[in-house]
Design a protein around this motif. Structure first.
Motif, PDB file in Angstrom:
ATOM      1  N   GLY A  27       0.866  -1.168   0.000  1.00 49.11           N
ATOM      2  CA  GLY A  27       0.000   0.000   0.000  1.00 49.11           C
ATOM      3  C   GLY A  27       0.899   1.214   0.000  1.00 49.11           C
ATOM      4  O   GLY A  27       2.122   1.107   0.074  1.00 49.11           O
ATOM      5  N   THR A  28       0.297   2.364  -0.075  1.00 44.00           N
ATOM      6  CA  THR A  28       1.081   3.580  -0.033  1.00 44.00           C
ATOM      7  C   THR A  28       0.397   4.556   0.921  1.00 44.00           C
ATOM      8  O   THR A  28      -0.824   4.529   1.068  1.00 44.00           O
ATOM      9  CB  THR A  28       1.254   4.193  -1.436  1.00 44.00           C
ATOM     10  OG1 THR A  28       2.088   5.341  -1.333  1.00 44.00           O
ATOM     11  CG2 THR A  28      -0.070   4.595  -2.040  1.00 44.00           C
ATOM     12  N   SER A  29       1.186   5.349   1.583  1.00 41.35           N
ATOM     13  CA  SER A  29       0.624   6.325   2.500  1.00 41.35           C
ATOM     14  C   SER A  29       1.576   7.503   2.640  1.00 41.35           C
ATOM     15  O   SER A  29       2.759   7.403   2.297  1.00 41.35           O
ATOM     16  CB  SER A  29       0.372   5.702   3.874  1.00 41.35           C
ATOM     17  OG  SER A  29       1.586   5.326   4.469  1.00 41.35           O
ATOM     18  N   ASN A  30       1.041   8.605   3.103  1.00 41.62           N
ATOM     19  CA  ASN A  30       1.885   9.747   3.439  1.00 41.62           C
ATOM     20  C   ASN A  30       1.286  10.477   4.631  1.00 41.62           C
ATOM     21  O   ASN A  30       0.115  10.320   4.946  1.00 41.62           O
ATOM     22  CB  ASN A  30       2.117  10.675   2.248  1.00 41.62           C
ATOM     23  CG  ASN A  30       0.872  11.392   1.804  1.00 41.62           C
ATOM     24  OD1 ASN A  30      -0.096  11.506   2.526  1.00 41.62           O
ATOM     25  ND2 ASN A  30       0.888  11.884   0.585  1.00 41.62           N
ATOM     26  N   TYR A  31       2.117  11.249   5.283  1.00 44.05           N
ATOM     27  CA  TYR A  31       1.739  11.961   6.512  1.00 44.05           C
ATOM     28  C   TYR A  31       2.281  13.374   6.429  1.00 44.05           C
ATOM     29  O   TYR A  31       3.470  13.573   6.177  1.00 44.05           O
ATOM     30  CB  TYR A  31       2.323  11.230   7.724  1.00 44.05           C
ATOM     31  CG  TYR A  31       2.116  11.931   9.037  1.00 44.05           C
ATOM     32  CD1 TYR A  31       0.913  11.842   9.708  1.00 44.05           C
ATOM     33  CD2 TYR A  31       3.129  12.687   9.611  1.00 44.05           C
ATOM     34  CE1 TYR A  31       0.719  12.479  10.927  1.00 44.05           C
ATOM     35  CE2 TYR A  31       2.954  13.326  10.823  1.00 44.05           C
ATOM     36  CZ  TYR A  31       1.740  13.213  11.468  1.00 44.05           C
ATOM     37  OH  TYR A  31       1.549  13.843  12.670  1.00 44.05           O
ATOM     38  N   ASN A  32       1.410  14.337   6.606  1.00 45.99           N
ATOM     39  CA  ASN A  32       1.803  15.745   6.635  1.00 45.99           C
ATOM     40  C   ASN A  32       1.283  16.355   7.928  1.00 45.99           C
ATOM     41  O   ASN A  32       0.185  16.027   8.377  1.00 45.99           O
ATOM     42  CB  ASN A  32       1.209  16.501   5.445  1.00 45.99           C
ATOM     43  CG  ASN A  32       1.732  15.964   4.140  1.00 45.99           C
ATOM     44  OD1 ASN A  32       2.925  15.971   3.899  1.00 45.99           O
ATOM     45  ND2 ASN A  32       0.833  15.468   3.295  1.00 45.99           N
ATOM     46  N   SER A  33       2.070  17.252   8.520  1.00 47.91           N
ATOM     47  CA  SER A  33       1.623  17.857   9.775  1.00 47.91           C
ATOM     48  C   SER A  33       2.185  19.263   9.940  1.00 47.91           C
ATOM     49  O   SER A  33       3.194  19.625   9.344  1.00 47.91           O
ATOM     50  CB  SER A  33       2.049  16.997  10.965  1.00 47.91           C
ATOM     51  OG  SER A  33       3.441  17.052  11.150  1.00 47.91           O
ATOM     52  N   LEU A  34       1.483  20.015  10.761  1.00 52.69           N
ATOM     53  CA  LEU A  34       1.926  21.327  11.209  1.00 52.69           C
ATOM     54  C   LEU A  34       1.979  21.251  12.728  1.00 52.69           C
ATOM     55  O   LEU A  34       0.981  20.918  13.367  1.00 52.69           O
ATOM     56  CB  LEU A  34       0.942  22.415  10.781  1.00 52.69           C
ATOM     57  CG  LEU A  34       1.167  23.787  11.386  1.00 52.69           C
ATOM     58  CD1 LEU A  34       2.418  24.413  10.782  1.00 52.69           C
ATOM     59  CD2 LEU A  34      -0.030  24.676  11.186  1.00 52.69           C
ATOM     60  N   GLN A  35       3.138  21.506  13.295  1.00 52.22           N
ATOM     61  CA  GLN A  35       3.326  21.388  14.739  1.00 52.22           C
ATOM     62  C   GLN A  35       3.727  22.745  15.310  1.00 52.22           C
ATOM     63  O   GLN A  35       4.594  23.411  14.761  1.00 52.22           O
ATOM     64  CB  GLN A  35       4.405  20.357  15.048  1.00 52.22           C
ATOM     65  CG  GLN A  35       4.072  18.989  14.504  1.00 52.22           C
ATOM     66  CD  GLN A  35       5.217  18.004  14.637  1.00 52.22           C
ATOM     67  OE1 GLN A  35       6.271  18.325  15.165  1.00 52.22           O
ATOM     68  NE2 GLN A  35       4.997  16.800  14.156  1.00 52.22           N
ATOM     69  N   ALA A  36       3.066  23.110  16.410  1.00 53.34           N
ATOM     70  CA  ALA A  36       3.358  24.396  17.062  1.00 53.34           C
ATOM     71  C   ALA A  36       3.442  24.172  18.569  1.00 53.34           C
ATOM     72  O   ALA A  36       2.730  23.335  19.120  1.00 53.34           O
ATOM     73  CB  ALA A  36       2.275  25.406  16.744  1.00 53.34           C
ATOM     74  N   SER A  37       4.336  24.922  19.214  1.00 57.07           N
ATOM     75  CA  SER A  37       4.453  24.804  20.667  1.00 57.07           C
ATOM     76  C   SER A  37       4.698  26.181  21.273  1.00 57.07           C
ATOM     77  O   SER A  37       5.319  27.049  20.655  1.00 57.07           O
ATOM     78  CB  SER A  37       5.589  23.859  21.052  1.00 57.07           C
ATOM     79  OG  SER A  37       6.838  24.406  20.703  1.00 57.07           O
ATOM     80  N   LEU A  38       4.180  26.349  22.475  1.00 54.55           N
ATOM     81  CA  LEU A  38       4.380  27.570  23.249  1.00 54.55           C
ATOM     82  C   LEU A  38       4.913  27.168  24.618  1.00 54.55           C
ATOM     83  O   LEU A  38       4.495  26.159  25.187  1.00 54.55           O
ATOM     84  CB  LEU A  38       3.063  28.329  23.435  1.00 54.55           C
ATOM     85  CG  LEU A  38       2.408  28.872  22.178  1.00 54.55           C
ATOM     86  CD1 LEU A  38       1.014  29.393  22.506  1.00 54.55           C
ATOM     87  CD2 LEU A  38       3.249  29.981  21.590  1.00 54.55           C
ATOM     88  N   GLN A  39       5.833  27.986  25.121  1.00 49.79           N
ATOM     89  CA  GLN A  39       6.370  27.724  26.451  1.00 49.79           C
ATOM     90  C   GLN A  39       6.590  29.056  27.153  1.00 49.79           C
ATOM     91  O   GLN A  39       7.118  29.995  26.558  1.00 49.79           O
ATOM     92  CB  GLN A  39       7.684  26.950  26.356  1.00 49.79           C
ATOM     93  CG  GLN A  39       8.182  26.471  27.693  1.00 49.79           C
ATOM     94  CD  GLN A  39       9.420  25.614  27.545  1.00 49.79           C
ATOM     95  OE1 GLN A  39      10.373  26.011  26.879  1.00 49.79           O
ATOM     96  NE2 GLN A  39       9.400  24.453  28.167  1.00 49.79           N
TER      97      GLN A  39
END
Length: 118
Positions: A27-39
């Protein structure tokens, strides 16, 4: 006399066998993300944090039992995976404990132990 039911025996690749199923474990797959963090760090040893992830996971098969079109899997079976978690949010905090032996006049060896673990 009537004729027997239709047989596809001349069309199969091996004489004496029926249709041979073709199973392919891919099979085929892909993963895309936007990650944000505050400290944010405050005085007196307090730290607050928050993280957020927006993601999209696309695949042609979500499990081993999924069936796909053998000729055009990406065109017809490309969809969001069953494990896709689009929105993920987490919050955290850290608070440093004060040195207790300094405030309560404890023994010297206790100050070494609490300094190591704090």
């Amino acid at each position: 006399m009537g004729h027997g039911s239709y047989t596809n025996a001349p069309l199969v690749p091996y004489k004496g066998y029926g249709q041979i199923q073709y199973l392919q474990f891919d099979g085929t797959s892909n993963y895309n993300s936007l990650q944000a963090s505050l400290q944010r760090r405050f005085t007196k040893g307090l730290t607050l944090g928050a993280v957020y992830t927006w993601s999209k996971s696309l695949t042609t098969a979500s499990s081993d039992q999924d069936l796909q079109d053998a000729f055009n899997p990406r065109g017809l079976d490309y969809r969001a995976g069953s494990w896709d978690r689009t929105h993920v949010f987490a919050a955290n905090y850290v608070y440093d404990l004060p040195n207790l032996t300094k405030h309560f006049g404890g023994p010297k060896w206790l100050s070494y132990v609490t300094t190591i673990f704090s």
